[in-house]
Design an enzyme around this catalytic site. Structure first.
Site, PDB file in Angstrom:
ATOM      1  N   ASP A  95       1.178  -1.541  -0.102  1.00 28.97           N
ATOM      2  CA  ASP A  95      -0.437  -0.295   0.169  1.00 28.97           C
ATOM      3  C   ASP A  95       0.484   1.045  -0.138  1.00 28.97           C
ATOM      4  O   ASP A  95       0.173   2.235  -0.814  1.00 28.97           O
ATOM      5  CB  ASP A  95      -0.879  -0.583   1.452  1.00 28.97           C
ATOM      6  CG  ASP A  95      -2.074  -0.771   0.660  1.00 28.97           C
ATOM      7  OD1 ASP A  95      -2.550  -0.914   0.080  1.00 28.97           O
ATOM      8  OD2 ASP A  95      -2.295  -1.506   2.081  1.00 28.97           O
ATOM      9  N   ARG A 131       0.258   3.225  16.584  1.00 24.37           N
ATOM     10  CA  ARG A 131      -0.156   4.121  15.247  1.00 24.37           C
ATOM     11  C   ARG A 131      -0.278   5.797  16.215  1.00 24.37           C
ATOM     12  O   ARG A 131       0.379   5.983  15.396  1.00 24.37           O
ATOM     13  CB  ARG A 131      -1.409   3.754  14.979  1.00 24.37           C
ATOM     14  CG  ARG A 131      -1.882   2.091  14.073  1.00 24.37           C
ATOM     15  CD  ARG A 131      -0.778   2.570  13.319  1.00 24.37           C
ATOM     16  NE  ARG A 131      -0.902   1.290  11.972  1.00 24.37           N
ATOM     17  CZ  ARG A 131       0.204   0.664  11.943  1.00 24.37           C
ATOM     18  NH1 ARG A 131       1.207   0.321  12.266  1.00 24.37           N
ATOM     19  NH2 ARG A 131      -0.004  -0.328  10.859  1.00 24.37           N
ATOM     20  N   ASP A 175      -6.635   1.784  11.233  1.00 29.78           N
ATOM     21  CA  ASP A 175      -5.405   2.502  11.320  1.00 29.78           C
ATOM     22  C   ASP A 175      -5.229   3.919  10.741  1.00 29.78           C
ATOM     23  O   ASP A 175      -5.382   4.872  11.339  1.00 29.78           O
ATOM     24  CB  ASP A 175      -4.611   1.776  10.805  1.00 29.78           C
ATOM     25  CG  ASP A 175      -4.368   0.265  10.707  1.00 29.78           C
ATOM     26  OD1 ASP A 175      -3.935   0.480  12.060  1.00 29.78           O
ATOM     27  OD2 ASP A 175      -3.830  -0.600  10.811  1.00 29.78           O
ATOM     28  N   SER A 223      -1.466  -9.529   4.217  1.00 29.29           N
ATOM     29  CA  SER A 223      -1.390  -8.167   4.536  1.00 29.29           C
ATOM     30  C   SER A 223      -0.437  -7.778   6.309  1.00 29.29           C
ATOM     31  O   SER A 223      -1.123  -8.527   6.953  1.00 29.29           O
ATOM     32  CB  SER A 223      -2.464  -6.889   4.937  1.00 29.29           C
ATOM     33  OG  SER A 223      -1.625  -5.934   5.326  1.00 29.29           O
TER      34      SER A 223
HETATM   35  N1  ARG Z   1      -6.416  -5.193  13.129  1.00 26.99           N
HETATM   36  C1  ARG Z   1      -5.961  -4.814  14.009  1.00 26.99           C
HETATM   37  C2  ARG Z   1      -6.060  -3.151  13.671  1.00 26.99           C
HETATM   38  O1  ARG Z   1      -7.142  -2.604  14.178  1.00 26.99           O
HETATM   39  C3  ARG Z   1      -4.475  -4.367  13.055  1.00 26.99           C
HETATM   40  C4  ARG Z   1      -4.650  -4.409  11.527  1.00 26.99           C
HETATM   41  C5  ARG Z   1      -3.371  -4.184  10.743  1.00 26.99           C
HETATM   42  N2  ARG Z   1      -3.436  -5.444  10.054  1.00 26.99           N
HETATM   43  C6  ARG Z   1      -2.436  -6.070   9.152  1.00 26.99           C
HETATM   44  N3  ARG Z   1      -2.296  -6.969   9.179  1.00 26.99           N
HETATM   45  N4  ARG Z   1      -2.275  -5.025   8.585  1.00 26.99           N
HETATM   46  O2  ARG Z   1      -5.461  -3.147  15.096  1.00 26.99           O
END
Ligand code: ARG
Length: 395
Positions: free
Chosen positions: A13, A92, A121, A173
């Site tokens: 991405d 984050r 995110d 991912s």
């Molecule tokens: N679902 C998790 C969250 O919202 C992880 C998100 C990112 N996951 C990923 N495989 N890129 O915190």
């Protein structure tokens, strides 16, 4: 030229985001925060240059991540919906904070991230940006471009000679940091299907997990892990060690369907051996050292605290206030807990604290019993009184 600082991992991405932003006339400063994921600096620099990044800034955030994000999460036993230790969610706000600092220094007017329009995110990054630098404009390329599928993105990358590691066959991912690994997409989109063993990064399957149990002893000081097996260590190294040890015993895996901020349910697989072990141990020590009322009230706030982290509310007064409460409770959470690790399981081997509220004289059934049994019948008479009356009414 418009200048943007883009949160960049080198993954699919964010790599495509660079190409897309350049097409839109931006000068792209890519920034990668090191929160304990595996970064091959040489490879990432080459990839960034090949992708057309003007400047790559890699910032070591490991110490800050552990001190100001993971340690509060340990004190709070932070788990979302009983299964997720919040590795991605915790990183984050810190990544956003460091990104804002870079943007101010580089005099960039824009902040960018590669998050999609249906994930959590984007919310977490932009909640941070809003609090820290509301004057900067936010661009989220993945929310604007119109690729219909991951396959199309991969095609775009191949066409624009953007190097990506992902292949059409294993389209996971993955987000990784010292607190854990999050895996989504691919076969996981079908809730009936199991994640193939080779997709796991840091944990062994139960079949391949160590055949012998192992005991680890964790020492806490005011809720903070300070020693592993009686050896003084900084918390980062304790986590790193426990990820390796726990991973070898198949500990810390979870497969979950979770409720995202944006209202959809999604399927994710997590690996978080150190988080599982440390929070297990921390809870054991709290069970011994916190009085019942505080312990029970803390559990309610813990859940709310985990929800706040999950939903991007790191920089909020409520989160700060809950943290203050939790911090106060940790004054007595000092002591040590030994745990047995075996085939994906954690069990207690022993616990000890100078602040223990456990009293053997009160608990014992032996002749040393110091508990006043004669007081019990009066106590029960009084507390059962309302139910004597409601019981009669029912008849
Ligand atoms: N679902 C998790 C969250 O919202 C992880 C998100 C990112 N996951 C990923 N495989 N890129 O915190």
């Amino acid at each position: 030229m418009k200048k943007i600082v883009l949160a960049y991992s080198g993954g699919l991405d964010t790599s495509i985001a660079v190409g897309w932003l350049k097409e839109k006339g931006f000068e792209v400063i890519a920034y990668c925060g090191d929160v304990g994921q595996k970064i091959d600096i040489k490879k990432l620099s080459k990839k960034a240059a090949d992708t057309g990044v003007k400047k790559l800034i890699i910032k070591d955030l490991k110490k800050e991540f552990v001190t100001n994000y993971i340690i509060p999460a340990i004190k709070a036993n932070a788990i979302y919906e009983d299964k997720y230790f919040l590795a991605t969610a915790l990183s984050r706000p810190l990544l956003a904070k460091a990104q804002v600092e870079i943007a101010l220094k580089e005099k960039a007017g824009y902040l960018g991230h590669g998050c999609t329009g249906k994930g959590n995110d984007q919310v977490r990054f932009e909640m941070g940006f809003a609090f820290l630098a509301p004057h900067l404009k936010v661009i989220a390329p993945a929310r604007e471009w119109d690729f219909a599928s991951r396959e199309e993105q991969i095609d775009f990358a191949l066409k624009h000679k953007i190097p990506v590691d992902i292949t059409k066959k294993s389209p996971y991912s993955i987000d990784e940091n010292i607190w854990g690994v999050s895996i989504e997409c691919g076969v996981l989109e079908d809730p009936q299907k199991t994640l193939p063993e080779e997709a796991y990064l840091i944990t062994k399957s139960l079949k391949k997990a160590a055949a012998k149990e192992q005991v680890v002893k964790i020492t806490f000081k005011k809720g903070v892990p300070v020693k592993l097996n009686a050896k003084k260590m900084n918390c980062y190294n304790i986590i790193k060690k426990l990820n390796a040890i726990g991973g070898n015993h198949g500990i810390g895996r979870s497969d979950m369907i979770e409720n995202r901020s944006v209202g959809i349910k999604s399927r994710e697989v997590y690996e978080a051996p150190a988080a599982a072990i440390l929070i297990y141990a921390h809870k054991e020590l709290e069970a011994m050292t916190l009085d019942k009322a505080t312990l029970h009230h803390k559990a309610i706030l813990e859940k709310q605290y985990a929800d706040l982290i999950y939903h991007g509310c790191w920089f909020t007064p409520l989160k700060e206030a809950i943290e203050a409460f939790i911090d106060k409770t940790q004054d007595v959470v000092t002591g040590e807990v030994s745990l047995k690790l075996y085939k994906g399981n954690i069990t207690v081997a022993g616990r000890k604290s100078d602040y223990s509220l456990y009293s053997k004289e009160l608990a014992t059934y032996s002749k040393d019993d110091a508990f006043d049994k004669t007081a019990a019948s009066g106590f029960i008479k009084i507390i059962s009184l309302p139910y004597k009356i409601t019981g009669k009414r029912k008849k």
